[in-house]
Motif scaffolding. Structure first.
Motif, short mmCIF file in Angstrom:
data_model
loop_
_atom_site.label_atom_id
_atom_site.label_comp_id
_atom_site.label_asym_id
_atom_site.label_seq_id
_atom_site.Cartn_x
_atom_site.Cartn_y
_atom_site.Cartn_z
N ASN A 1 0.81 -1.22 0.00
CA ASN A 1 0.00 0.00 0.00
C ASN A 1 0.85 1.27 0.00
OD1 ASN A 1 0.86 -0.24 2.69
ND2 ASN A 1 -1.01 0.71 3.50
N ASN A 2 2.15 1.14 -0.21
CA ASN A 2 3.01 2.30 -0.37
C ASN A 2 3.93 2.05 -1.55
OD1 ASN A 2 4.87 4.42 -0.22
ND2 ASN A 2 4.72 4.53 2.01
N ALA A 3 3.63 2.69 -2.68
CA ALA A 3 4.38 2.44 -3.91
C ALA A 3 5.65 3.26 -4.02
CB ALA A 3 3.49 2.73 -5.12
N THR A 4 5.85 4.23 -3.12
CA THR A 4 6.99 5.14 -3.25
C THR A 4 8.03 4.99 -2.14
OG1 THR A 4 5.84 6.91 -2.06
CG2 THR A 4 5.58 6.84 -4.45
N SER A 5 7.69 4.28 -1.06
CA SER A 5 8.60 4.16 0.08
C SER A 5 8.74 2.71 0.51
CB SER A 5 8.09 4.99 1.26
OG SER A 5 7.85 6.33 0.90
N PHE A 6 9.82 2.42 1.22
CA PHE A 6 10.00 1.12 1.85
C PHE A 6 10.62 1.33 3.22
CE2 PHE A 6 14.03 1.97 -0.11
CZ PHE A 6 15.00 1.29 0.62
N LEU B 1 13.36 1.97 13.31
CA LEU B 1 12.65 1.82 12.05
C LEU B 1 12.92 3.02 11.16
CD1 LEU B 1 10.60 0.00 10.48
CD2 LEU B 1 8.82 1.54 11.30
N TYR B 2 13.28 2.75 9.91
CA TYR B 2 13.58 3.79 8.94
C TYR B 2 12.67 3.64 7.72
CZ TYR B 2 17.88 4.12 11.67
OH TYR B 2 18.78 4.25 12.70
N LYS B 3 12.10 4.75 7.30
CA LYS B 3 11.31 4.79 6.07
C LYS B 3 12.14 5.50 5.01
CE LYS B 3 6.81 6.50 4.37
NZ LYS B 3 5.59 7.28 4.76
N LEU B 4 12.35 4.84 3.87
CA LEU B 4 13.23 5.36 2.84
C LEU B 4 12.46 5.54 1.53
CD1 LEU B 4 15.09 3.52 4.84
CD2 LEU B 4 16.80 3.82 3.09
N ASN B 5 12.89 6.52 0.75
CA ASN B 5 12.32 6.74 -0.57
C ASN B 5 12.89 5.71 -1.54
OD1 ASN B 5 12.54 8.17 -3.42
ND2 ASN B 5 10.86 9.15 -2.30
N LEU C 1 13.12 5.78 -4.76
CA LEU C 1 13.89 6.34 -5.87
C LEU C 1 15.23 6.88 -5.43
CD1 LEU C 1 13.90 7.01 -8.90
CD2 LEU C 1 12.84 9.22 -8.32
N THR C 2 15.24 7.67 -4.35
CA THR C 2 16.46 8.37 -3.95
C THR C 2 17.22 7.67 -2.82
OG1 THR C 2 15.32 9.72 -2.29
CG2 THR C 2 15.36 10.54 -4.57
N GLY C 3 16.54 6.85 -2.03
CA GLY C 3 17.16 6.27 -0.85
C GLY C 3 17.18 7.19 0.35
N ASN C 4 16.65 8.41 0.20
CA ASN C 4 16.64 9.35 1.31
C ASN C 4 15.73 8.84 2.43
OD1 ASN C 4 18.32 11.12 -0.06
ND2 ASN C 4 16.62 12.32 -0.89
N VAL C 5 16.16 9.07 3.67
CA VAL C 5 15.36 8.68 4.83
C VAL C 5 14.23 9.68 5.01
CG1 VAL C 5 15.36 8.28 7.31
CG2 VAL C 5 17.31 7.53 5.93
N GLU C 6 13.00 9.21 4.93
CA GLU C 6 11.83 10.06 5.04
C GLU C 6 11.29 10.12 6.47
OE1 GLU C 6 10.06 9.20 0.54
OE2 GLU C 6 9.28 8.07 2.26
#
Length: 325
Positions: free
Chosen positions: A208-213, A231-235, A237-242
């Motif tokens: 249910n999240n197509a842009t983050s992991f 816990l880290y949420k990352l983009n 495409l970029t790998g940036n930590v969101e």
């Protein structure tokens, strides 16, 4: 007792009535009726635990199971098994994890030893696609599984998290169905993390999240002593930590009292819902559940046998393997 405690359990993501369970002293079992009847399905193979079991979403008749001896394959939904050419006799080092393409059951990536290997013919032959990875410890539970995951929303993308049991984890990504990998991210633990040594890493790719992991990281004063979870949420495409949830599980207290501790157990995000996270560990008889992406956890009302070793979580259905069942 089917061979020690449950080391790993996995649901078929296309059929929650089908479940696989691996035991620490050997034995791979399958149920197709939600757990009423179980059958031993790996007769003839070495008595050893399996570190990962993957069902191909596109064709759930194809199932792969990885042990420290070999990678085996089933073409009839997990009832009968044959060995692939990925074996300890041919490839040195530890067997860590596998990921199967969600659209092509013949394409599989394996982390074995210090390398990633890929097959495009169902395990008949393999190519080394990345090497030079650090070794790290494997614990007496399935918390280290799923460090290598295929993106269910993008069949070209595969993610892999690695650590040297220090205070840094790295994430690698493939954009060509596992044919090659490059580093996407390198993250150093916050100074406020409880424990500055990483014991394990785990990748979550909720549909249910197509842009983050997500990457969950177990930390402690040493690699064996991991009790806290970051816990880290990352983009993608970029790998940036969101988003960072520092000390999402604080690691402080007594697991037997169901304090926020995860030591030699497992944690899983619902494969289809990033808001739902569950964990349990040695000492626990109850499951810790979050419905707000790890902001808070509650303890389940029901109990199981002590020492929860493995968890799977699909569409709100949770299975847990323990020292007793």
């Amino acid at each position: 007792n089917h061979g020690g405690y449950v080391y790993l359990n996995r649901m078929d993501p296309t059929n929650p009535q089908k479940v696989f369970a691996s035991f620490a002293m050997g034995g791979l079992w399958r149920t197709i009726d939600g757990g009423s009847v179980w059958n031993l399905v790996d007769n003839g193979f070495p008595d050893t635990q399996y570190t990962d079991i993957d069902v191909c979403i596109a064709n759930p008749q194809i199932v792969y199971a990885l042990s420290d001896k070999q990678l085996i394959k089933s073409t009839d939904g997990g009832l009968n098994w044959l060995t692939t050419t990925m074996t300890a006799n041919t490839y040195p080092g530890k067997a860590y994890d596998i990921a199967v393409s969600p659209v092509n059951p013949d394409i599989v990536v394996v982390r074995w030893g210090t390398s990633l290997y890929r097959t495009i013919n169902g395990g008949n032959s393999w190519n080394e696609v990345y090497t030079g990875l650090p070794n790290y410890e494997i614990w007496d539970s399935s918390v280290h599984s799923e460090c290598l995951e295929w993106d269910p929303d993008n069949s070209d993308s595969v993610y892999f998290a690695s650590t040297s049991n220090n205070n840094v984890f790295k994430v690698y990504k493939s954009v060509d169905q596992g044919a090659s990998f490059s580093q996407l991210n390198s993250t150093t633990l916050s100074a406020s993390s409880n424990g500055q040594i990483i014991g394990w890493t785990k990748v979550f790719l909720p549909t249910n999240n197509a842009t983050s992991f997500y990457v969950a990281v177990g930390t402690g004063s040493n690699a064996y002593g991991h009790t806290a979870v970051q816990l880290y949420k990352l983009n993608k495409l970029t790998g940036n930590v969101e988003l960072t949830r520092t000390n999402m599980i604080s690691g402080i207290g007594n697991a037997y009292s169901h304090d926020p501790v995860l030591h030699h157990g497992d944690i899983q995000m619902d494969r289809n819902d990033e808001k739902k996270i569950a964990y349990g560990c040695v000492g626990n008889q109850k499951i810790h559940i979050s419905t707000d992406n790890g902001v808070s956890f509650s303890v389940s009302a029901g109990t199981t046998h002590h020492d929860i070793r493995s968890i799977d979580f699909v569409n709100g259905k949770l299975i847990a393997g323990s020292d007793g069942e």
